[in-house]
Each structure stands twice: as structure tokens, then as C-alpha cells.
Write a protein that holds these residues in place. Structure first.
Motif, mmCIF file in Angstrom:
data_model
loop_
_atom_site.group_PDB
_atom_site.id
_atom_site.type_symbol
_atom_site.label_atom_id
_atom_site.label_comp_id
_atom_site.label_asym_id
_atom_site.label_seq_id
_atom_site.Cartn_x
_atom_site.Cartn_y
_atom_site.Cartn_z
ATOM 1 N N THR A 186 3.368 -0.067 8.080
ATOM 2 C CA THR A 186 2.767 -0.755 7.155
ATOM 3 C C THR A 186 1.827 -1.867 7.274
ATOM 4 O O THR A 186 0.318 -1.511 6.427
ATOM 5 N N LEU A 227 -6.259 8.700 -2.558
ATOM 6 C CA LEU A 227 -6.961 8.903 -3.963
ATOM 7 C C LEU A 227 -8.674 8.414 -3.595
ATOM 8 O O LEU A 227 -9.736 9.472 -4.365
ATOM 9 N N LEU A 249 0.437 -1.105 0.330
ATOM 10 C CA LEU A 249 0.245 0.023 -0.086
ATOM 11 C C LEU A 249 0.650 0.989 0.108
ATOM 12 O O LEU A 249 1.270 2.024 0.738
ATOM 13 N N GLN A 250 0.742 2.361 -0.556
ATOM 14 C CA GLN A 250 1.349 3.421 -1.051
ATOM 15 C C GLN A 250 0.307 4.417 -0.363
ATOM 16 O O GLN A 250 -0.639 4.100 -0.362
ATOM 17 N N CYS A 264 -5.296 6.385 7.454
ATOM 18 C CA CYS A 264 -4.350 5.521 6.998
ATOM 19 C C CYS A 264 -2.795 6.286 7.026
ATOM 20 O O CYS A 264 -1.823 5.040 6.701
ATOM 21 N N CYS A 279 -9.339 6.559 6.208
ATOM 22 C CA CYS A 279 -8.162 6.997 5.212
ATOM 23 C C CYS A 279 -7.223 8.458 5.542
ATOM 24 O O CYS A 279 -6.366 8.107 5.370
ATOM 25 N N SER A 294 -0.784 7.109 -1.909
ATOM 26 C CA SER A 294 -1.187 7.467 -2.638
ATOM 27 C C SER A 294 -2.146 7.076 -3.112
ATOM 28 O O SER A 294 -3.559 7.212 -3.873
ATOM 29 N N THR A 295 -2.410 5.573 -2.912
ATOM 30 C CA THR A 295 -3.648 4.824 -3.171
ATOM 31 C C THR A 295 -4.618 5.649 -1.986
ATOM 32 O O THR A 295 -5.988 5.664 -2.914
ATOM 33 N N PRO A 296 -4.529 5.517 -0.826
ATOM 34 C CA PRO A 296 -5.878 6.200 0.370
ATOM 35 C C PRO A 296 -5.980 7.341 0.023
ATOM 36 O O PRO A 296 -6.839 7.684 0.103
ATOM 37 N N PHE A 344 -7.230 0.877 5.920
ATOM 38 C CA PHE A 344 -7.607 1.183 4.298
ATOM 39 C C PHE A 344 -8.661 0.075 3.752
ATOM 40 O O PHE A 344 -9.427 0.403 3.610
ATOM 41 N N ASN A 374 -2.309 -1.089 5.777
ATOM 42 C CA ASN A 374 -3.092 -1.984 5.415
ATOM 43 C C ASN A 374 -4.385 -1.901 6.016
ATOM 44 O O ASN A 374 -5.829 -1.640 5.511
#
Length: 150
Positions: free
Chosen positions: A89, A10, A3-4, A80, A77, A6-8, A96, A93
Motif C-alpha cells: 500500500t 476509476l 487507497l483502495q 498502482c 494506474c 477501486s480508486t485507481p 498513484f 500510494n
């Protein structure tokens, strides 16, 4: 899969737009309730007004829950992203996943509220069905509820 950050991130725009839509639904229902309340005070015996008020009460509860789960998803979010920034991490996860589940619940409640909203509109249209049945139109094939052979 890792999980980076930028993912949450978005999800921020998606959740924000959903919250805006939920708030607009709430404001529209508040306006309807105020209008129906005035009509109810004028004609308290009219059954359709009582049914609409009951329907709006259920929708109001659903919208409150939609907003609650949407805000919880947004909060998860943010947490996270903070956990990812701090390097946790594994915890990020799970947070998230909680955010996604909360968003899924919010969308599911939204689907139920849309169904009830449609039922309310059909209830509002029910007193006009006699007029609709008597008229003729080239669009009848698309809009008639049941096709009767005459």
C-alpha cells in the motif's frame, strides 16, 4: 486515508477518454497538415500557410507530449492496482501520486494546445476581418472584437 483498489480503477475510464480525445486531435491535425502541405506546394509564397504550418508543428509536439503523459498516467494506474493487489500500500500510494501528477501535466499541456489552436483559428480568420467589418448584423454586439463607435 487508505487507497483502495477501486480508486485507481476509476481513473481508467477518464484516462481512456482523454487518450481518445488526444488521438482525435492528432488525427485532425494530421489531416490539416496534409491539406496545408498541398496548398503550400501550389503557393509557397503565401505567408499565412507558412504560419499555419509552423503553428501545427508546435501543436503536434504538444499533442505527442499530452499522449506521452497520458499513457504514463495509465501505466502508473495499472502498476498502482497491481501493488495494491499484492498488499504494498505504501508503494501504491506513491505510484498513484505519480499517476495523478502525470495526468495533471497531460491536462496542462492540453490547455496550452487549446490556446495555440485558438490562435491558429484567429490567424485563419484574420484575412476575412475586412469583410466582417463592412457588414452589419444584429449579432455584432456579441462577435465584434473591438466595439468602435461609428
Amino acid at each position: 486515508m487508505e487507497l483502495q483498489l477501486s480508486t485507481p480503477a476509476l481513473l481508467f475510464s477518464a484516462i481512456t477518454l482523454l487518450m481518445l480525445a488526444f488521438t482525435n486531435r492528432f488525427l485532425a491535425i494530421a489531416t490539416l497538415i496534409r491539406g496545408l502541405h498541398k496548398n503550400y506546394l501550389k503557393e509557397p509564397d503565401q505567408e499565412i500557410i507558412v504560419e499555419q504550418i509552423h503553428n501545427l508543428r508546435r501543436r503536434l509536439t504538444l499533442i505527442k507530449n499530452m499522449q506521452l503523459f497520458g499513457v504514463f498516467s495509465f501505466l502508473m494506474c495499472v502498476i498502482c492496482m497491481f501493488l495494491l493487489f499484492q498488499g504494498y500500500t505504501s508503494a501504491a500510494n506513491w505510484v498513484f501520486v505519480a499517476s495523478m501528477i502525470s495526468l495533471l501535466i497531460s491536462l496542462g499541456i492540453s490547455l496550452v494546445e487549446i490556446q495555440i489552436s485558438t490562435k491558429a483559428l484567429n490567424l485563419e480568420l484574420s484575412d476575412m476581418e475586412d469583410i466582417f467589418e463592412k457588414r452589419k448584423s444584429s449579432l455584432d454586439a456579441f462577435f465584434r472584437l473591438d466595439q468602435k463607435k461609428e
